[in-house]
Each structure stands twice: as structure tokens, then as C-alpha cells.
Design an enzyme around this catalytic site. Structure first.
Site, mmCIF file in Angstrom:
data_model
loop_
_atom_site.group_PDB
_atom_site.id
_atom_site.type_symbol
_atom_site.label_atom_id
_atom_site.label_comp_id
_atom_site.label_asym_id
_atom_site.label_seq_id
_atom_site.Cartn_x
_atom_site.Cartn_y
_atom_site.Cartn_z
ATOM 1 C CB ILE A 1 -0.960 -0.019 1.225
ATOM 2 C CG1 ILE A 1 -2.022 1.086 1.143
ATOM 3 C CG2 ILE A 1 -0.185 0.032 2.529
ATOM 4 C CD1 ILE A 1 -3.132 0.967 2.188
ATOM 5 C CB CYS A 2 1.013 4.087 1.016
ATOM 6 S SG CYS A 2 1.304 5.853 1.261
ATOM 7 C CB ALA A 3 5.528 4.944 -0.412
#
Length: 191
Positions: A109-111
Site C-alpha cells: 500500500i501507499c509508497a
């Protein structure tokens, strides 16, 4: 036998992206082991929360269980510099590649999709999502603006605000729709 998931925790992890999947998956009866990527079990998040992991990657390796045959899935929270710290760990990325190539669930998730998965070639030719703007660092993959993208055994998501939906999809992949729906109802997750 309960499904087993390993979750990486590295200095600078995003709080919600680490705690939400651990909580939701445990509610679904999945055994979640939080593994510190660094030398110490006590790990500080990007927001200053200190989380005590169940173990470290080094401890798992010394016990001979840092092997895909022991796990059903891998959860990789984002956050900076947490994602960078995971990407910089030879032990973490070796295990990640082994899990992916063994067909186990790999969720980032995310970065982390851009910073951890992409440099390993895991996203090549695949649909994915990540924190807005980080997709520009990824070549050879198909970025989607969706909140969660499931592509085979790979589950990617955008940010802390999508962590609940991401955890839902991880549960669904590991134990099925009914298990995921029960957790969603219990936590009032809107899908």
C-alpha cells in the site's frame, strides 16, 4: 488450519496501514505475525507511534521459517521512510520475491508498490495502484486510480484512507468473501 500472514514493520511505517490490516486479518481468524525489518522489535512509525513487533526478520530466518512454505501472505505497509527501509533490506526483498514467485498473496500500500515492488520487477506488465504521484516512478506497469487493485496474487492500494478496503481484499483472497464480509460488517466498513 488458520492462514498465516507475515507483515513487515520498518522504521517510518504508516500507522494506519500497519495496524488496520493486522487488526482486520486477526478478526478474520488469520494468524498475523508482525516482523520488524530492523534489528529491534520496537519500531517507530512516521507519526511517532512506537509499535512492538512480534519478532524480527533475523529471528524468523534463524528459526528457519522465513520461507514461503510457512506463510500464506505478506503485508507491506507504506509510509516514508518505512517503504525505503524495507526496500533497503536484502532479507526483506529476498523473502518478498520468494513469496511472490511462490504464488502467495503479496499486498502493498501507499509508497510500497512504487518503492518496494517496482524495483524488483514485480509490477511489470501488471495493474497496480499506489499513493498519488508515486506512479510516475514506475515504468512498465499499468497504473489505475482505483482505491484497491487486485492482480492475481498481488493486492495494491493507495493510502491510509484505503487501508480498510485493502485489508478487506486481503481477507477475501485468503479466506473468501464470507470471511471478508463478516469483518466488514463487524467494523462497519463501507465498500
Amino acid at each position: 488450519m488458520a492462514k498465516r500472514v507475515l507483515e513487515f514493520i520498518a522504521e517510518g511505517f504508516e500507522d494506519v496501514e500497519a495496524v488496520t490490516p493486522a487488526d482486520y486479518l486477526r478478526r478474520a481468524g488469520i494468524e498475523v505475525t508482525l516482523a520488524a525489518v530492523g534489528a529491534h522489535r520496537s519500531v517507530k512509525s512516521s507519526r511517532g507511534l512506537t509499535l512492538v513487533a512480534d519478532t524480527t526478520l533475523a529471528e524468523l530466518a534463524s528459526r528457519g521459517i522465513l520461507d514461503p512454505s510457512h506463510w500464506d501472505g505478506l503485508v507491506i505497509p507504506g509510509g516514508m521512510p518505512g517503504a525505503t527501509n524495507i526496500a533497503g533490506s536484502v532479507t526483506a526483498v529476498t523473502f518478498l520475491k520468494d513469496m511472490y514467485h511462490a504464488g502467495k498473496v503479496v499486498a502493498a500500500i501507499c509508497a510500497s508498490p512504487a518503492v518496494v515492488l517496482a524495483p524488483l520487477g514485480i509490477l511489470s506488465g501488471k495493474r497496480f495502484t499506489c499513493f498519488p504521484g508515486m506512479e510516475k516512478q514506475v515504468s512498465g506497469a499499468i497504473w489505475k486510480e482505483d482505491r484497491v487493485v487486485v492482480e492475481g496474487n498481488l493486492i495494491t492500494s493507495r493510502s491510509a484512507g484505503t487501508a480498510g478496503e485493502w485489508a478487506y481484499e486481503i481477507i477475501k483472497k485468503l479466506v473468501g468473501q464470507d470471511g471478508a464480509d463478516k469483518v466488514a460488517a463487524a467494523v462497519l466498513l463501507q465498500r
